[in-house]
Write a protein that holds these residues in place. Structure first.
Motif, short mmCIF file in Angstrom:
data_model
loop_
_atom_site.label_atom_id
_atom_site.label_comp_id
_atom_site.label_asym_id
_atom_site.label_seq_id
_atom_site.Cartn_x
_atom_site.Cartn_y
_atom_site.Cartn_z
N GLN A 80 -17.41 19.12 13.10
CA GLN A 80 -18.84 19.37 12.86
C GLN A 80 -19.36 20.45 13.81
OE1 GLN A 80 -21.14 15.78 12.81
NE2 GLN A 80 -23.07 16.82 12.39
N MET A 136 -20.05 19.98 6.48
CA MET A 136 -18.60 19.77 6.29
C MET A 136 -18.32 19.32 4.87
SD MET A 136 -17.54 17.75 9.78
CE MET A 136 -18.89 16.59 9.78
N ASN A 238 -14.98 22.48 8.36
CA ASN A 238 -16.28 23.00 8.74
C ASN A 238 -16.64 24.12 7.74
OD1 ASN A 238 -18.00 25.12 10.04
ND2 ASN A 238 -18.06 23.61 11.69
#
Ligand code: PCA
Length: 331
Positions: A80, A136, A238
């Motif tokens: 993240q 994400m 990500n």
């Protein structure tokens, strides 16, 4: 041209070449929490190789296994925050953050691979919606083998386990200890073999693969095939890192991910019997639970399901209903 001019020319060319190469190459880190020889880790390495080949070496993915870069429970936050561009997590580890992560850890809800696939069809769209808000998405998933109980002592009924030291790997497996009258201690897979060797753990629930990775057969003699649930690892990516790739590289990643998912689901299921045979060959007693033990565990499962529906209300019950429609025979 004399020799030194030639040498200088060669050096200049090499320099250009290296600079050009470095400019075009992207390096990603992929932390994971399981042993290098584990089938999930091997699948990650294969995924990285496929991406490398498909991009002509433009995208290099470096797999860091065995929780060497981040602890199991820290991998999601690392992805993240962009400290890692992608990472492999165990979905159920994050159930306290959002109950959706724990849906594939509810005992006796989906105990065959076919049912686990149906559960995934319901769980993943909901999870991806949540993860999108964190920048994400899930690239692919791979299931562990069905979960069974390892024990130092023979177990004919749940009461036989009373007070034993139970290794938990997730919020739900800690909660189970409470319902089963056991003493829980949370230990990540990478540290399990040491915990077993030092007697900190006398029993736990997991897959045949984890029994092998942790050399459980050196400390515990019984493995009960409770077929309790089929938890999944998921490779999270990500989105900023993904969006920064050119289109061809993005496509290569997506395609390799689809291959990895198909390969991983197949290998997980195909290896189950062989893994249990390894446990037997190493001296373990591998058997189905007695009718009493199975009935005792099924009661625990019913409590866990109703708790999960409560904490995930109202969405959870709706998702369970959707799953049951796909799998009419599910309890
Ligand atoms: N092995 C992992 C999680 C689920 C499994 O089968 C572990 O025991 O940590």
């Amino acid at each position: 041209m004399n020799r030194s001019t030639l040498a200088r020319l060669a050096a200049a060319l090499a320099c250009l070449g290296i600079a050009g190469f470095a400019h075009a190459q992207t390096k990603w880190d992929l932390p994971s929490a399981y042993a290098p020889a584990n089938f999930h880790t091997e699948n990650l390495e294969f995924f990285a190789k496929e991406v490398d080949a498909a991009t002509g070496g433009k995208l290099k993915i470096n797999v860091h296994s065995n929780a060497s870069l981040f602890k199991a429970t820290e991998i999601k936050r690392a992805v993240q925050g962009g400290q890692a561009q992608l990472g492999e997590i165990l979905l159920v580890n994050y159930e306290n953050e959002n109950p959706l992560f724990g849906m594939d850890g509810i005992p006796f809800l989906a105990t065959s691979y076919a049912n686990a696939k149906s559960l995934q069809d319901v769980q993943l769209p909901a999870l991806d919606k949540y993860l999108a808000g964190q920048g994400m998405k899930i690239l692919y998933t791979v299931p562990w083998q069905p979960q069974g109980i390892y024990s130092k002592k023979p177990v004919n009924a749940l009461a036989d386990m009373k007070g034993m030291k139970w290794r938990a790997y997730s919020p739900a497996t800690s909660k189970m200890a409470e319902l089963m009258n056991l003493q829980p201690v949370t230990i990540q897979a990478a540290e399990l073999s040491q915990a077993l060797a030092t007697g900190v753990v006398e029993t736990y629930i997991s897959s045949s693969a984890t029994g092998i990775d942790s050399k459980t057969y050196e400390s515990l003699k019984y493995f009960y095939e409770n077929q309790a649930w089929i938890p999944k690892n998921a490779v999270l990516i990500n989105m900023k890192a993904f969006n920064a790739l050119d289109k061809a590289t993005q496509d290569a990643v997506t395609k390799a991910a689809a291959n990895a998912q198909a390969r991983g689901w197949k290998i997980s299921e195909e290896k189950e019997a062989a893994f249990k045979q390894v446990l037997r060959d190493k001296g373990m007693n591998v058997q189905p639970p007695s009718a009493t033990f199975a009935a005792d565990m099924s009661k625990i499962g019913a409590i866990m399901l109703s708790d999960w529906e409560k904490k995930s209300a109202p969405q959870g019950a709706e998702l369970i209903a959707q799953y049951r429609k796909l799998v009419p025979a599910a309890k």
